[in-house]
Design an enzyme around this catalytic site. Sequence first.
Site, mmCIF file in Angstrom:
data_model
loop_
_atom_site.group_PDB
_atom_site.id
_atom_site.type_symbol
_atom_site.label_atom_id
_atom_site.label_comp_id
_atom_site.label_asym_id
_atom_site.label_seq_id
_atom_site.Cartn_x
_atom_site.Cartn_y
_atom_site.Cartn_z
ATOM 1 N N ASP A 181 118.988 -32.107 -1.654
ATOM 2 C CA ASP A 181 117.824 -32.304 -2.146
ATOM 3 C C ASP A 181 117.782 -33.123 -3.711
ATOM 4 O O ASP A 181 117.234 -33.926 -3.981
ATOM 5 C CB ASP A 181 117.029 -30.943 -2.417
ATOM 6 C CG ASP A 181 115.592 -31.245 -3.153
ATOM 7 O OD1 ASP A 181 115.232 -32.093 -3.451
ATOM 8 O OD2 ASP A 181 114.873 -30.054 -3.321
ATOM 9 N N THR A 182 118.599 -32.408 -4.379
ATOM 10 C CA THR A 182 119.193 -32.995 -5.812
ATOM 11 C C THR A 182 119.242 -34.511 -5.737
ATOM 12 O O THR A 182 118.605 -35.305 -6.660
ATOM 13 C CB THR A 182 119.972 -32.334 -6.840
ATOM 14 O OG1 THR A 182 119.643 -30.800 -6.791
ATOM 15 C CG2 THR A 182 120.137 -32.648 -8.234
ATOM 16 N N GLU A 239 120.670 -16.016 4.815
ATOM 17 C CA GLU A 239 121.740 -16.251 3.876
ATOM 18 C C GLU A 239 122.378 -15.061 3.578
ATOM 19 O O GLU A 239 121.899 -14.296 3.250
ATOM 20 C CB GLU A 239 121.138 -17.135 2.851
ATOM 21 C CG GLU A 239 122.116 -17.222 1.487
ATOM 22 C CD GLU A 239 121.682 -18.416 0.490
ATOM 23 O OE1 GLU A 239 120.739 -19.207 0.822
ATOM 24 O OE2 GLU A 239 122.114 -18.363 -0.560
ATOM 25 N N ASP A 296 112.553 -24.081 4.189
ATOM 26 C CA ASP A 296 114.031 -23.968 3.096
ATOM 27 C C ASP A 296 113.608 -22.972 2.358
ATOM 28 O O ASP A 296 112.561 -23.011 1.583
ATOM 29 C CB ASP A 296 114.186 -25.352 2.477
ATOM 30 C CG ASP A 296 115.520 -25.512 1.866
ATOM 31 O OD1 ASP A 296 116.319 -24.684 2.257
ATOM 32 O OD2 ASP A 296 115.501 -26.131 0.891
ATOM 33 N N ALA A 343 124.414 -29.168 -1.332
ATOM 34 C CA ALA A 343 125.643 -30.323 -0.749
ATOM 35 C C ALA A 343 125.339 -31.458 -1.622
ATOM 36 O O ALA A 343 125.994 -32.626 -1.152
ATOM 37 C CB ALA A 343 125.497 -30.618 0.663
ATOM 38 N N SER A 344 124.475 -31.791 -2.484
ATOM 39 C CA SER A 344 124.326 -33.079 -3.112
ATOM 40 C C SER A 344 125.440 -33.698 -3.850
ATOM 41 O O SER A 344 125.744 -35.096 -3.634
ATOM 42 C CB SER A 344 123.196 -33.094 -4.154
ATOM 43 O OG SER A 344 121.983 -33.050 -3.672
HETATM 44 O O1 G3H Z 1 117.341 -25.327 -2.698
HETATM 45 C C1 G3H Z 1 116.493 -25.550 -3.514
HETATM 46 C C2 G3H Z 1 115.717 -26.803 -3.569
HETATM 47 O O2 G3H Z 1 116.807 -27.687 -3.656
HETATM 48 C C3 G3H Z 1 114.808 -26.651 -4.728
HETATM 49 O O3 G3H Z 1 113.848 -25.954 -4.494
HETATM 50 O O4 G3H Z 1 111.596 -27.074 -4.392
HETATM 51 O O5 G3H Z 1 111.851 -24.727 -5.294
HETATM 52 O O6 G3H Z 1 112.353 -26.736 -6.308
HETATM 53 P P1 G3H Z 1 112.427 -26.137 -5.123
HETATM 54 P P1 13P Z 2 121.291 -29.668 -3.816
HETATM 55 O O1 13P Z 2 120.482 -29.090 -5.011
HETATM 56 O O2 13P Z 2 122.711 -29.879 -3.847
HETATM 57 O O3 13P Z 2 120.556 -30.898 -3.394
HETATM 58 O O4 13P Z 2 120.860 -28.510 -2.594
HETATM 59 C C1 13P Z 2 119.868 -28.686 -2.009
HETATM 60 C C2 13P Z 2 119.688 -27.253 -1.092
HETATM 61 O O5 13P Z 2 120.710 -26.496 -1.018
HETATM 62 C C3 13P Z 2 118.242 -27.102 -0.497
HETATM 63 O O6 13P Z 2 118.275 -25.995 0.271
HETATM 64 ZN ZN ZN Z 3 119.346 -24.368 -0.787
#
Ligand code: G3H
Ligand code: 13P
Ligand code: ZN
Length: 288
Positions: free
Chosen positions: A235-236, A136, A83, A213-214
């Site tokens: 993720d969030t 993207e 990701d 999309a959280s």
């Molecule tokens: O889209 C990004 C993730 O939600 C958060 O990224 O693992 O660098 O905190 P991270």
């Molecule tokens: P959220 O922060 O809304 O969970 O998004 C996660 C995301 O896009 C990871 O690539």
């Molecule tokens: Zn993302």
Amino acid sequence: MRGKVSEILIKATEEGYAVGAFNTSNLEFSQGIIRAAKVLKRPCIIQVTPSSIKYAGAKNIGAIVQSVINNESGEASIGFHLDHGKTFEDVVVAVEEIGMDSVMIDASTENLENNIAITKKVVEYAHKHNVTVQAELGRVPVTSRDGRTVDWDKAMTNPKEARRLIEETGADALAVGIGNAHGFFKEREVPDWKRLEKIKELIPNTPLIMHGASDWGKAKVKEAVARGIVCFNVDTDIRLAFINALCGQTMPKCDFTDPRKALGVAREAITGKVVEKIEMFKNAVISR
Ligand code: G3H
Ligand code: 13P
Ligand code: ZN
């Protein structure tokens, strides 16, 4: 040959439903996510960012996720994805050290020419390794980095540029910006549905991914799937489920000596949240 992520996205596109892509950085998140897919016997994508690779170590997080996939997914099909890869080197680590079957190259902060050049280089490399690529275009703002004021007209995906990016790079999937934002954030009041329709019209065969999309509920998810979104990134919301459950175990008093007690409860909270999300995305199915 295509990897699992690509198979999952193509099947979702053909059948008109959507799947979730969920972030992990350790054992508990990996099990929490994959157990949800197993219970539901539904496909899902598990993904890791470069900052989580830095946190856990490439070989370590790769081995943990692969092992949980191999031992705990049952009948569910699970894709393993990078990701928000930011550099060519991130992609090489994902492919050669971890063995992911799909990567994202997020060059969305670059101008279009640079985005095309970077994405093209990644696609040429990844396809030689039977790995598919998500690009993207348009920015999906990040709460902690971008604050709360976003110039949405500047940030969102330009449909014609999206077609150019896909045609010139050969990328397999596209992350779009139509007013969505990472984190729990003030997103654009109404997503730009017309823009999403135009993107889908110009690149009908490219799976479209919704990051941030959280905080997307049933109604918005349905509208998005009807216009071609096949994967929602979350993720969030699972981080919060984990932390709230952990705090529920440790506050006001942390009076136990076995960390597995708290971690086990937090891991179950992730499974619960991911079950909810997978079902919501699946139930947004469109009729053709
Ligand atoms: O889209 C990004 C993730 O939600 C958060 O990224 O693992 O660098 O905190 P991270
Ligand atoms: P959220 O922060 O809304 O969970 O998004 C996660 C995301 O896009 C990871 O690539
Ligand atoms: Zn993302």
